[in-house]
Design an enzyme around this catalytic site. Structure first.
Site, PDB file in Angstrom:
ATOM      1  CE  LYS A 124      -4.069   1.777   2.478  1.00 15.93           C
ATOM      2  NZ  LYS A 124      -4.879   2.113   1.319  1.00 15.93           N
TER       3      LYS A 124
HETATM    4  N1  PMP Z   1      -7.937  -1.600  -2.563  1.00 10.30           N
HETATM    5  C1  PMP Z   1      -7.345  -0.403  -2.518  1.00 10.30           C
HETATM    6  C2  PMP Z   1      -6.627   0.093  -3.716  1.00 10.30           C
HETATM    7  C3  PMP Z   1      -7.410   0.369  -1.345  1.00 10.30           C
HETATM    8  O1  PMP Z   1      -6.823   1.553  -1.296  1.00 10.30           O
HETATM    9  C4  PMP Z   1      -8.117  -0.127  -0.236  1.00 10.30           C
HETATM   10  C5  PMP Z   1      -8.242   0.702   1.004  1.00 10.30           C
HETATM   11  N2  PMP Z   1      -7.133   0.553   1.840  1.00 10.30           N
HETATM   12  C6  PMP Z   1      -8.704  -1.391  -0.325  1.00 10.30           C
HETATM   13  C7  PMP Z   1      -8.607  -2.093  -1.505  1.00 10.30           C
HETATM   14  C8  PMP Z   1      -9.410  -1.993   0.848  1.00 10.30           C
HETATM   15  O2  PMP Z   1      -8.465  -2.363   1.810  1.00 10.30           O
HETATM   16  P1  PMP Z   1      -8.822  -2.404   3.364  1.00 10.30           P
HETATM   17  O3  PMP Z   1     -10.046  -3.202   3.488  1.00 10.30           O
HETATM   18  O4  PMP Z   1      -7.643  -3.048   3.983  1.00 10.30           O
HETATM   19  O5  PMP Z   1      -9.012  -0.997   3.791  1.00 10.30           O
END
Ligand code: PMP
Length: 305
Positions: free
Chosen positions: A158
Site C-alpha cells: 500500500k
Molecule cells: N484496494 C485499494 C486500492 C485500497 O486503497 C483499499 C483501502 N485501503 C482497499 C482495496 C481496501 O483495503 P482495506 O479493506 O484493507 O481498507
C-alpha cells in the site's frame, strides 16, 4: 477531508499541533511517491471506542515498507500507541486513522538513502463515498484506466505511488457522474475499485477477484470472507470477467473507508433489481454487528482506545 482539520497529529515520535507537522519540498516521498500508509477506522462499541484490526493494518504497513526496502524507525507497539494517542488527543469518538511512513529529505536520486519519517493522523470521517450510500448504494462504472501489471508496481504494497492509478480511476468516474470507478487488471479481468475491493453475488455465494488480479489484499475483504464462512455463506476467490458485473445478482465494494457499499448499477445497467440485495444487507449487518457486539469476532480485532 472537510475544511476543518484536527488540532493534533503524531509526527516523528510525538504529538504536535497539526500545523507543525511539515515536510520539506525536496522530500523523496513527494517527488517519487515513496511512502507507505494505512487507513484504519475506530468505532464506538459497548466497551468503549475500539480500533478495528489495528495489528493487521500495522503489520501490512511494515510489509509494504519491506517491499520498498524502507526501514520504519519505530516498532509496531510504538505506532499502535501513537494511533490510540492521536485519537485521544483530538477527542474523536470515531476516527479514520492514517499512519504514513515516507522517505524524507536526504540526498537526491531514486536510490538515495533518505531518512524515513512517520506520522499518524486521525480525523472524523463519515461514509467515504458520500452520505446515505451505505443504505442506497452507488452507481459505478468500469474505468478506461487499467490497474498496473503485477510485474510493474506491486499492488500488494500500500504505497503512495499506487494511488496515481487510483486517482485516475476515481476522478474519471466522478467526472462522468458515477459514484466510483472499477478497474480491470492488465489481463482484462476484474481487479478492484479505485480504493475498494469487490464482491459479486451469484446464487447466494460471494465471488471476489483473487489477489493475483493486481489488487490490495484488503483487511475488510478478509473480514468479509471470514464472517461469511463462519455464517455458512460460500465464498469463492476467482478470476471474473467484466460482464459478470452486469450479470450478478448483487454487487458491493468494501474497504476501511468505504466499509460495505452496495453497487446498484454498473455502466448504466442495473445490478439485480437495482437495489442493494439481501446478502449485501446481511454482510453489512454482520460487519457492523462487530461493533455492537452482535457479531462474535477474535479478541484481537478490537483494540480499545
Ligand atoms: N484496494 C485499494 C486500492 C485500497 O486503497 C483499499 C483501502 N485501503 C482497499 C482495496 C481496501 O483495503 P482495506 O479493506 O484493507 O481498507
Amino acid at each position: 477531508m472537510t475544511q476543518s482539520y484536527p488540532s493534533q497529529i503524531w509526527h516523528n515520535g510525538r504529538i504536535k499541533p497539526w500545523a507543525d507537522a511539515t515536510v520539506h519540498v525536496m522530500a523523496h516521498g513527494l517527488h517519487y511517491g515513496s511512502s507507505v500508509f494505512e487507513g484504519i477506522r475506530s468505532y464506538p462499541t459497548p466497551n468503549g471506542q475500539a480500533i478495528f484490526r489495528l495489528d493487521d493494518h500495522l503489520r501490512r504497513l511494515y510489509q509494504s515498507a519491506k517491499v520498498y526496502d524502507m526501514v520504519i524507525p519505530y516498532d509496531q507497539a510504538t505506532l499502535a500507541s501513537a494511533c490510540r494517542e492521536v485519537i485521544r488527543a483530538n477527542g474523536l469518538e470515531r476516527a479514520y486513522l492514517r499512519p504514513i511512513a515516507y522517505r524524507g529529505l536526504g540526498g537526491f536520486g531514486l536510490s538515495a538513502e533518505t531518512p524515513v519519517e512517520v506520522a499518524v493522523a486521525a480525523w472524523h470521517m463519515g461514509p467515504y463515498l458520500g452520505p446515505g450510500v451505505l443504505e442506497a448504494g452507488i452507481d459505478a462504472c468500469v474505468s478506461s484506466w487499467q490497474r498496473f501489471a503485477p510485474n510493474t508496481i506491486p499492488a500488494g504494497a500500500k504505497a503512495g505511488g499506487n494511488y496515481l492509478s487510483g486517482q485516475l480511476v476515481a476522478r474519471e468516474a466522478r467526472r462522468l457522474g458515477f459514484g466510483e470507478g472499477i478497474a480491470l487488471a492488465s489481463t482484462g479481468l476484474l481487479s478492484e475499485g479505485a480504493g475498494e475491493n469487490l464482491f459479486l453475488v451469484f446464487d447466494g455465494t460471494l465471488h471476489t477477484p483473487p489477489v493475483s488480479a493486481a489488487l490490495l489484499n484488503g483487511i475488510t475483504r478478509d473480514t468479509i470472507i471470514r464472517l461469511a464462512r463462519a455464517n455458512g455463506i460460500g465464498v469463492v476467490e476467482r478470476d471474473l470477467p467484466r460482464e459478470y458485473l452486469y450479470l450478478c445478482d448483487e454487487l458491493f465494494m468494501c474497504g476501511t473507508a468505504a466499509e460495505i457499499t452496495p453497487i446498484r448499477s454498473v455502466d448504466g445497467r442495473p445490478v439485480g433489481d437495482g437495489k442493494p440485495g439481501k446478502l449485501t444487507r446481511q454482510i453489512q449487518d454482520l460487519f457492523f454487528g462487530i461493533f455492537t457486539g452482535r457479531t462474535p469476532v477474535p479478541e484481537d480485532w478490537l483494540d480499545y482506545v
